[in-house]
Design a protein around this motif. Structure first.
Motif, PDB file in Angstrom:
ATOM      1  N   LYS A 354       0.828  -1.211   0.000  1.00 60.11           N
ATOM      2  CA  LYS A 354       0.000   0.000   0.000  1.00 60.11           C
ATOM      3  C   LYS A 354       0.865   1.264   0.000  1.00 60.11           C
ATOM      4  N   GLY A 356       3.786   1.359  -1.377  1.00 60.31           N
ATOM      5  CA  GLY A 356       4.619   1.365  -2.574  1.00 60.31           C
ATOM      6  C   GLY A 356       5.940   0.634  -2.453  1.00 60.31           C
ATOM      7  N   ARG A 387      -4.553   6.136  -1.492  1.00 62.07           N
ATOM      8  CA  ARG A 387      -4.727   6.460  -2.921  1.00 62.07           C
ATOM      9  C   ARG A 387      -3.919   7.705  -3.289  1.00 62.07           C
ATOM     10  N   ALA A 390      -0.117   7.496  -3.797  1.00 61.00           N
ATOM     11  CA  ALA A 390       0.377   7.143  -5.139  1.00 61.00           C
ATOM     12  C   ALA A 390       0.713   8.413  -5.923  1.00 61.00           C
ATOM     13  N   ASP A 391      -0.084   9.462  -5.748  1.00 60.46           N
ATOM     14  CA  ASP A 391       0.243  10.749  -6.398  1.00 60.46           C
ATOM     15  C   ASP A 391       1.552  11.284  -5.835  1.00 60.46           C
ATOM     16  N   ARG A 431       5.979   2.684  -9.601  1.00 58.18           N
ATOM     17  CA  ARG A 431       5.554   2.582  -8.208  1.00 58.18           C
ATOM     18  C   ARG A 431       4.100   3.055  -8.053  1.00 58.18           C
ATOM     19  N   ALA A 432       3.793   4.188  -8.678  1.00 56.73           N
ATOM     20  CA  ALA A 432       2.430   4.730  -8.525  1.00 56.73           C
ATOM     21  C   ALA A 432       1.393   3.768  -9.104  1.00 56.73           C
ATOM     22  N   MET A 435       0.856   0.990  -6.729  1.00 58.96           N
ATOM     23  CA  MET A 435       0.086   1.442  -5.559  1.00 58.96           C
ATOM     24  C   MET A 435      -1.392   1.585  -5.898  1.00 58.96           C
ATOM     25  N   ARG A 436      -1.666   2.100  -7.108  1.00 53.58           N
ATOM     26  CA  ARG A 436      -3.084   2.276  -7.486  1.00 53.58           C
ATOM     27  C   ARG A 436      -3.768   0.927  -7.710  1.00 53.58           C
ATOM     28  N   ASN A 439      -4.561   0.039  -3.866  1.00 53.92           N
ATOM     29  CA  ASN A 439      -5.263   1.036  -3.040  1.00 53.92           C
ATOM     30  C   ASN A 439      -6.482   1.552  -3.796  1.00 53.92           C
TER      31      ASN A 439
END
Ligand code: AMP
Ligand code: MG
Length: 502
Positions: A354, A356, A387, A390-391, A431-432, A435-436, A439
């Protein structure tokens, strides 16, 4: 005299389910045979055509008058062998020896094109010998609630019973008020619960207990049949599935709400969506259920309760684990001791993903604990915090910071996290994306569920229910224009308590 033509069979647009009812072939003590009680004016509210396809059922037939008659409990199709299953249960820690399907009927089982055996059960289908003082019925609100949450869980990839259909009965059920009635068609890998084993153990009915175990092993743990101690190997399977399941719940902020042993499926599927809820703001002690005064089933208590339920299963299985009780107890304890490490490993691996990280380095556990502590202190929204992180992995931390009552608390944590992720050489975009994928942007937020149910129950308006289902079917995708469904509740929208509605 002219011949009198026989009455026409109900019109059928396609093919009926091909039932194969293994549970109904077990000893009589395990269930009561009876058909569902017909309802006055069945109306199909929702058919899960995608699920029908997975099950190998003909959606056109299900939506036909004959299919809707089956889904309402008005017509028992050929091949179905309707039964109400017997079970016991510890409810909030107190043992009730006789619960059972008081408002549900198992129509039968089908084997899917993929070779999976699945129960087809009607919930809200009228009284049974297990109804005690209940009416055997379900109100529309709780039926749609179970539909929404079960399907959301499935879309999140979490083991769960499924919702195949919701049918309005055209009748009222009487709770505090007169409410519209409905029947849910529930699909499950099986409806065998910890409480099912407890039922026969409490009655010292060893023949039925043994038959139940053999059936459960064949269905859920076929490899256990060849183990040195099949009962113990089966128990180990249940322990592993519960540990994994509760970790999955907690990683999306899910609170089951009634983790009684009768609501604990040995398949490892989430079952019985009553006063369940998802966290908005993160706090480990969160409780929603209006009847959970002690916080027994609070968010962070769930692993301990699953462990407690599994100890009850072990007690029920003891005579099948070994003739020497003292030895059997030690063997069961050794297996149960695996629960906490299994849960802990799944929980930690999930949290690493979660935030990353694809593997663990020294200090990561402290990093996670620090994040959760800061989220709790700052009432950060559980779903959006991950969430938005991730940004942040792609350089935009504004959304993450804004979720914290004191954004400086987020900054202090972000500095440590950024130093950690800088070390592993994974590109920000990769990575993002990872994560998305773990999450979700969308969960069945309590205020949205309540809004959809209110429209359906008060105005016979299913549009909000349909809109919510559509969003929740793709929880990991950003859905432009549907930001409202991702947003936490405003203070006046916040749901503080949920009700069983039984
Ligand atoms: P639940 O709270 O749904 O897990 O149900 C606990 C027990 O109460 C089970 O044995 C149910 O079958 C029974 N039950 C719940 N609601 C009703 C009802 N309306 N009529 C009869 N039995 C019910
Ligand atoms: Mg239940």
């Amino acid at each position: 005299m002219p011949d009198i033509a026989p009455p026409a069979p109900p019109p059928e647009a396609g093919i009926r389910p091909a039932f194969d009812n293994s549970y109904a072939r077990l000893p009589d003590a395990l269930f009561a045979r009876l058909p569902p009680t017909p309802v006055s004016a069945p109306r199909l509210l929702r058919l899960n055509t995608g699920l029908a396809g997975e099950l190998g059922l003909d959606a056109a037939w299900l939506a036909s008058p004959a299919g809707v008659a089956m889904l309402a409990g008005n017509h028992v199709p050929e091949g179905a062998e309707p039964i109400a299953q017997a079970y016991s249960g510890h409810q909030f820690g107190h043992f009730s020896p006789s619960l059972g399907d008081g408002r549900a009927i198992l129509l039968g089982e089908v084997v899917t094109p993929a070779g999976l055996r699945r129960d087809i059960q009607l919930k809200g289908s009228g009284p049974t010998p297990f109804s005690r003082r209940g009416d055997g019925r379900a109100a529309l609100g709780p039926v749609l609630r179970e539909y929404i949450v079960a399907e959301a869980m499935a879309a999140l990839g979490i083991p769960t019973t499924r919702a195949l259909a919701a049918v309005a009965t055209g009748e009222h059920v009487f709770r505090e008020d007169a409410l519209p009635g409905a029947v849910l068609t529930r699909i499950a890998a099986s409806h065998i619960r910890v409480g099912t084993f407890q039922y026969f153990a409490a009655r010292r009915d060893m023949g039925s207990l043994r038959a139940l175990l053999d059936h459960a092993i064949a269905r859920h743990d076929p490899a256990a049949a060849d183990a040195a101690n099949p009962a113990l190997a089966f128990f180990a399977g249940v322990v592993a599935r519960q540990a994994a399941l509760v970790a999955r719940w907690m990683l999306v902020g899910f609170i089951h709400g009634v983790m009684n042993t009768d609501n604990c499926a040995i398949s490892g599927e989430t079952i019985d969506y009553g006063p369940c809820a998802f966290l908005d703001a993160y706090h480990p002690e969160t409780v929603f259920s209006s009847i959970d005064h002690q916080g027994r089933y609070a968010y962070a208590n769930q692993p301990a309760i699953a462990h407690w339920n599994l100890a009850r299963l072990a007690e029920a299985l003891l005579p099948l684990i070994g003739a020497d009780e003292a030895v059997a107890v030690e063997q069961a304890k050794a297996v149960l001791a695996g629960f906490s490490p299994a849960f802990g490993a799944a929980w930690k691996a999930g949290l690493l993903a979660k935030i990353g990280l694809s593997d663990e380095a020294p200090g990561d556990e402290a990093l996670i604990q620090d994040l959760l502590a800061r989220m709790a202190e700052n009432e950060a929204d559980f779903t959006l915090a991950f969430r938005r992180l991730a940004d942040a992995a792609q350089g935009d931390a504004a959304g993450f910071r804004a979720l914290f009552a004191d954004p400086a608390a987020a900054d202090a944590w972000l500095a440590g996290w950024q130093a950690r992720i800088a070390a592993d050489g994974v590109s920000p975009a990769v990575r993002a994306a990872a994560m998305r994928a773990v999450n979700p942007a969308f969960i069945p937020r309590n205020h949205l569920v309540e809004e959809a149910l209110a429209a359906a129950v008060q105005n016979d308006d299913l549009a909000p229910f349909e809109a919510l289902l559509e969003v929740l079917a793709r929880p990991f995708e950003d859905q432009p224009g549907r930001e409202r469904f991702a947003a936490p509740p405003r203070p006046e929208q916040r749901v503080r308590a949920t009700f069983c509605g039984t």
